[in-house]
Scaffold this motif. Structure first.
Motif, PDB file in Angstrom:
ATOM      1  N   GLY A  11       0.822  -1.196   0.000  1.00 22.25           N
ATOM      2  CA  GLY A  11       0.000   0.000   0.000  1.00 22.25           C
ATOM      3  C   GLY A  11       0.862   1.254   0.000  1.00 22.25           C
ATOM      4  O   GLY A  11       2.062   1.204   0.286  1.00 22.25           O
ATOM      5  N   THR A  12       0.218   2.381  -0.343  1.00 19.90           N
ATOM      6  CA  THR A  12       0.980   3.629  -0.347  1.00 19.90           C
ATOM      7  C   THR A  12       0.027   4.814  -0.188  1.00 19.90           C
ATOM      8  O   THR A  12      -1.182   4.676  -0.383  1.00 19.90           O
ATOM      9  CB  THR A  12       1.800   3.766  -1.653  1.00 19.90           C
ATOM     10  OG1 THR A  12       2.611   4.937  -1.556  1.00 19.90           O
ATOM     11  CG2 THR A  12       0.891   3.909  -2.867  1.00 19.90           C
ATOM     12  N   ILE A  13       0.636   5.971   0.172  1.00 19.15           N
ATOM     13  CA  ILE A  13      -0.165   7.186   0.325  1.00 19.15           C
ATOM     14  C   ILE A  13       0.351   8.232  -0.655  1.00 19.15           C
ATOM     15  O   ILE A  13       1.558   8.406  -0.814  1.00 19.15           O
ATOM     16  CB  ILE A  13      -0.048   7.730   1.764  1.00 19.15           C
ATOM     17  CG1 ILE A  13      -0.712   6.738   2.732  1.00 19.15           C
ATOM     18  CG2 ILE A  13      -0.676   9.115   1.886  1.00 19.15           C
ATOM     19  CD1 ILE A  13      -0.525   7.089   4.197  1.00 19.15           C
ATOM     20  N   VAL A  14      -0.583   8.874  -1.339  1.00 19.15           N
ATOM     21  CA  VAL A  14      -0.209  10.034  -2.158  1.00 19.15           C
ATOM     22  C   VAL A  14      -0.671  11.258  -1.361  1.00 19.15           C
ATOM     23  O   VAL A  14      -1.866  11.533  -1.282  1.00 19.15           O
ATOM     24  CB  VAL A  14      -0.897   9.985  -3.537  1.00 19.15           C
ATOM     25  CG1 VAL A  14      -0.650  11.273  -4.320  1.00 19.15           C
ATOM     26  CG2 VAL A  14      -0.408   8.779  -4.343  1.00 19.15           C
ATOM     27  N   SER A  15       0.309  11.957  -0.741  1.00 13.44           N
ATOM     28  CA  SER A  15      -0.062  13.047   0.163  1.00 13.44           C
ATOM     29  C   SER A  15      -0.606  14.246  -0.598  1.00 13.44           C
ATOM     30  O   SER A  15      -1.556  14.901  -0.166  1.00 13.44           O
ATOM     31  CB  SER A  15       1.145  13.502   0.983  1.00 13.44           C
ATOM     32  OG  SER A  15       1.713  12.393   1.605  1.00 13.44           O
ATOM     33  N   SER A  75      -5.594  14.195  -1.894  1.00 12.81           N
ATOM     34  CA  SER A  75      -4.692  13.129  -1.480  1.00 12.81           C
ATOM     35  C   SER A  75      -5.381  11.782  -1.701  1.00 12.81           C
ATOM     36  O   SER A  75      -6.608  11.727  -1.851  1.00 12.81           O
ATOM     37  CB  SER A  75      -4.292  13.280  -0.015  1.00 12.81           C
ATOM     38  OG  SER A  75      -5.452  13.432   0.775  1.00 12.81           O
ATOM     39  N   ALA A  76      -4.580  10.711  -1.717  1.00 11.43           N
ATOM     40  CA  ALA A  76      -5.134   9.379  -1.978  1.00 11.43           C
ATOM     41  C   ALA A  76      -4.364   8.332  -1.196  1.00 11.43           C
ATOM     42  O   ALA A  76      -3.207   8.543  -0.800  1.00 11.43           O
ATOM     43  CB  ALA A  76      -5.070   9.061  -3.466  1.00 11.43           C
ATOM     44  N   HIS A  88      -9.415  11.859  -0.870  1.00 11.96           N
ATOM     45  CA  HIS A  88      -9.947  12.955  -0.065  1.00 11.96           C
ATOM     46  C   HIS A  88      -9.650  14.252  -0.802  1.00 11.96           C
ATOM     47  O   HIS A  88      -8.595  14.367  -1.441  1.00 11.96           O
ATOM     48  CB  HIS A  88      -9.287  12.955   1.328  1.00 11.96           C
ATOM     49  CG  HIS A  88     -10.027  13.818   2.295  1.00 11.96           C
ATOM     50  ND1 HIS A  88      -9.794  15.166   2.394  1.00 11.96           N
ATOM     51  CD2 HIS A  88     -10.989  13.511   3.207  1.00 11.96           C
ATOM     52  CE1 HIS A  88     -10.614  15.669   3.319  1.00 11.96           C
ATOM     53  NE2 HIS A  88     -11.340  14.665   3.826  1.00 11.96           N
ATOM     54  N   PRO A  89     -10.562  15.252  -0.760  1.00 11.33           N
ATOM     55  CA  PRO A  89     -10.329  16.492  -1.528  1.00 11.33           C
ATOM     56  C   PRO A  89      -9.095  17.255  -1.059  1.00 11.33           C
ATOM     57  O   PRO A  89      -8.448  17.938  -1.863  1.00 11.33           O
ATOM     58  CB  PRO A  89     -11.588  17.323  -1.265  1.00 11.33           C
ATOM     59  CG  PRO A  89     -12.590  16.403  -0.653  1.00 11.33           C
ATOM     60  CD  PRO A  89     -11.864  15.255  -0.074  1.00 11.33           C
ATOM     61  N   GLU A  90      -8.756  17.145   0.229  1.00  9.44           N
ATOM     62  CA  GLU A  90      -7.625  17.930   0.757  1.00  9.44           C
ATOM     63  C   GLU A  90      -6.320  17.148   0.639  1.00  9.44           C
ATOM     64  O   GLU A  90      -6.325  15.931   0.794  1.00  9.44           O
ATOM     65  CB  GLU A  90      -7.847  18.234   2.259  1.00  9.44           C
ATOM     66  CG  GLU A  90      -9.133  18.949   2.568  1.00  9.44           C
ATOM     67  CD  GLU A  90      -9.147  20.349   1.959  1.00  9.44           C
ATOM     68  OE1 GLU A  90      -8.055  20.955   1.888  1.00  9.44           O
ATOM     69  OE2 GLU A  90     -10.226  20.818   1.528  1.00  9.44           O
ATOM     70  N   PRO A  91      -5.216  17.840   0.439  1.00  6.27           N
ATOM     71  CA  PRO A  91      -3.914  17.166   0.519  1.00  6.27           C
ATOM     72  C   PRO A  91      -3.624  16.771   1.968  1.00  6.27           C
ATOM     73  O   PRO A  91      -4.268  17.254   2.890  1.00  6.27           O
ATOM     74  CB  PRO A  91      -2.911  18.206   0.031  1.00  6.27           C
ATOM     75  CG  PRO A  91      -3.713  19.310  -0.561  1.00  6.27           C
ATOM     76  CD  PRO A  91      -5.078  19.257   0.053  1.00  6.27           C
TER      77      PRO A  91
END
Ligand code: ADP
Length: 504
Positions: free
Chosen positions: A88-92, A112-113, A132-135
């Protein structure tokens, strides 16, 4: 504690369902709030890595658009990254991360994703992506939580897929059974109906639809079929039999035990073969009868020729030739007539027979010819043998055909043994010789009408090719079986078995 409860709830919910589409939307509706995301997408792959199911963030896409979108995400997008890295990973910040491909022509705003693989047995079976709409919305601990949920989800997905595969297989099987021209009937070990296809329903006039679990004798009114089941279950072995139907058709049934199921009967319509066989028998009977009288005339006139006046040597030779041919033809005609009669079941006089004395009686007429040819005849008969029901004249014909062949196809110095014994409710008789033997490819045809082995060793031996066909017909008319074992150059064994009779 909250996380544990969440995981528990999710696994409860997912595992109580086997519908893949519902499971996928459940996964989304449960995970989106768990990490306080706004929206999400999920895709599932098959064994070859093809996407088989997906729910997209962008709604209202046509199947073609959805396919393109998925392709894009897997090619260079976040989903592709997750599949390749199996983690898994996060795109900030989606604007600063080139793994994030902005939605073409609008779609929800993603600042962000977070994405995790659905892993099963070390394979990536799907990818779950939430946005999510926000970073900077997602944190590392959420990644761990989401991964646990994803693994639960993977189990549910696999269960659903297995279930769907089983259902598809079942549907295929059902279609095959429904469309099959052969009648198919399956029962459990106790002969309770498990399955009956439309061809079998038609054949046996079965109307009730509630058949499952019914006893076979209550479901099907056909004595031949029921007898076949009884015999197979008693002997615990596969059985074959012709099954006459009330509509005049004949089925050829093969009944086989199948472990874990019970019994499977597959029945083929052989009516046309029976008709053909009957026509052949009728034809043979008529023709051979009509041939007899002119042949008798030829024989009589040829016999009168010497009476008219003196004949020279050549004339005598010709007359001899005529006589020999007439004799050959008579033998053939009488074999043909015999066969036609046996097949039609004519002239059968069934009585209680003692096979041991019958064998000895048939042997007497062969002792002299055997002696002349230099062949030893031996016997190995368990006396007294149990009684059998049969036509003594026909059974003697069987013995003499087999003995005749044994002597014919055994060179001087050889040995012919007649053995007989009782075994499992049957009397078994075998005629063994040390003769020329028969090649395996010829053995399968031996009992067919007119079949004769053609090779150097047999070319000078005369015969009609009907002897063994007569043997088989007679034995089968008696409900018995025939067989051959042979090795070229070593010798042959011809045998038959007849049921011991219980009538005294
Ligand atoms: P035929 O009148 O030709 O003997 P049969 O039906 O009795 O007809 O036998 C068919 C063929 O099987 C024979 O032509 C022969 O080639 C083969 N055969 C039968 N019995 C034997 C035997 N005991 N040994 C070798 N071949 C045999």
């Amino acid at each position: 504690m909250n996380e544990t409860r969440l995981l528990y709830d999710i696994s409860q919910k997912l595992n109580s369902d086997l519908d893949l589409d519902r499971i996928l939307s459940d996964i989304l509706s449960l995970t989106v709030p768990s990490v306080d995301a706004r929206d999400g997408s999920i895709m599932i792959f098959d064994d070859s890595g093809q996407v088989v199911h997906q729910i997209m963030i962008r709604k209202g896409l046509s199947p073609q658009q959805a396919k393109e979108e998925v392709g894009r995400m897997l090619d260079g997008g976040l989903a592709g990254w997750v599949v390749t890295h199996r983690q898994g990973t996060i795109v900030s910040d989606t604007r600063r991360d080139d793994r994030w491909l902005p939605f073409p022509n609008g779609g929800p705003q993603a600042g962000s994703a977070i994405a995790v693989p659905l892993m099963r047995r070390n394979k990536v079976v799907g990818v779950l992506t939430l946005i999510h709409p926000e970073p900077d919305h997602f944190a590392a601990d959420q990644l761990a939580l989401l991964s646990s949920i994803a693994n639960q989800a993977a189990v549910a997905v696999e269960n659903a897929r297995l279930f769907r595969a089983v259902q598809e297989e079942q549907a295929k099987l059902q279609a095959i059974l429904n469309e099959a021209a052969d009648a198919i009937l399956v029962t459990d070990d106790e002969a309770r109906v498990l399955l009956i296809n439309p061809a079998a329903r038609l054949a046996f006039g079965v109307r009730t639809s509630m058949l499952a679990g019914m006893r076979l004798q209550d479901a099907v009114d056909n004595e031949a079929l029921l007898a076949l089941f009884r015999k197979a279950m008693e002997k615990k072995a596969p059985q074959e039999k012709e099954i006459p139907l009330s509509d005049g058709r004949t089925l050829f049934a093969t009944l086989t035990p199948v472990r874990g199921v019970g019994w499977v009967a597959v029945m083929q319509d052989i009516t046309y073969l029976k008709k053909l066989d009957e026509m052949k028998s009728d034809f043979i009977a008529t023709v051979s009868h009509d041939l007899r009288s002119p042949l008798q005339m030829i024989y009589t006139y040829a016999g009168l020729l010497p009476e008219i006046g003196p004949m020279n040597e050549v004339q005598k030779e010709f007359v001899e030739g005529i006589n020999q041919s007439v004799e050959k033809m008579s033998a053939l005609i009488s074999d043909l007539l015999d066969l036609a009669k046996i097949e039609a079941g004519m002239d059968m006089n069934i009585r209680v027979c003692r096979m041991d004395s019958l064998i000895r009686a048939s042997l007497t007429s062969f002792l002299k010819p055997a002696d002349l040819k230099g062949i030893t005849i031996k016997t190995d008969i368990d006396e007294p043998l149990p009684l059998v029901a049969g036509d003594p004249t026909r059974l003697e014909q069987v013995m003499s055909n087999l003995l005749d062949n044994a002597l014919k196809y055994t060179p001087a110095g050889g040995e012919v043994t007649v053995a007989a014994w009782a075994e499992e409710g049957e009397v078994i008789v075998e005629v063994r010789d040390t003769g020329i033997g028969i090649a395996p490819e010829d053995q399968v045809h031996l009992f067919e009408k007119f079949f004769r082995v053609k090779n150097e060793q047999t070319q000078d031996i005369g015969g009609t090719g009907l002897g063994l066909a007569i043997v088989r017909s007679i034995i089968e008319r008696h409900g018995g079986r025939v067989w051959v074992r042979s090795q070229p150059g070593k010798g042959s064994t011809f045998g038959f078995a007849l049921s011991v009779t219980s009538v005294f």
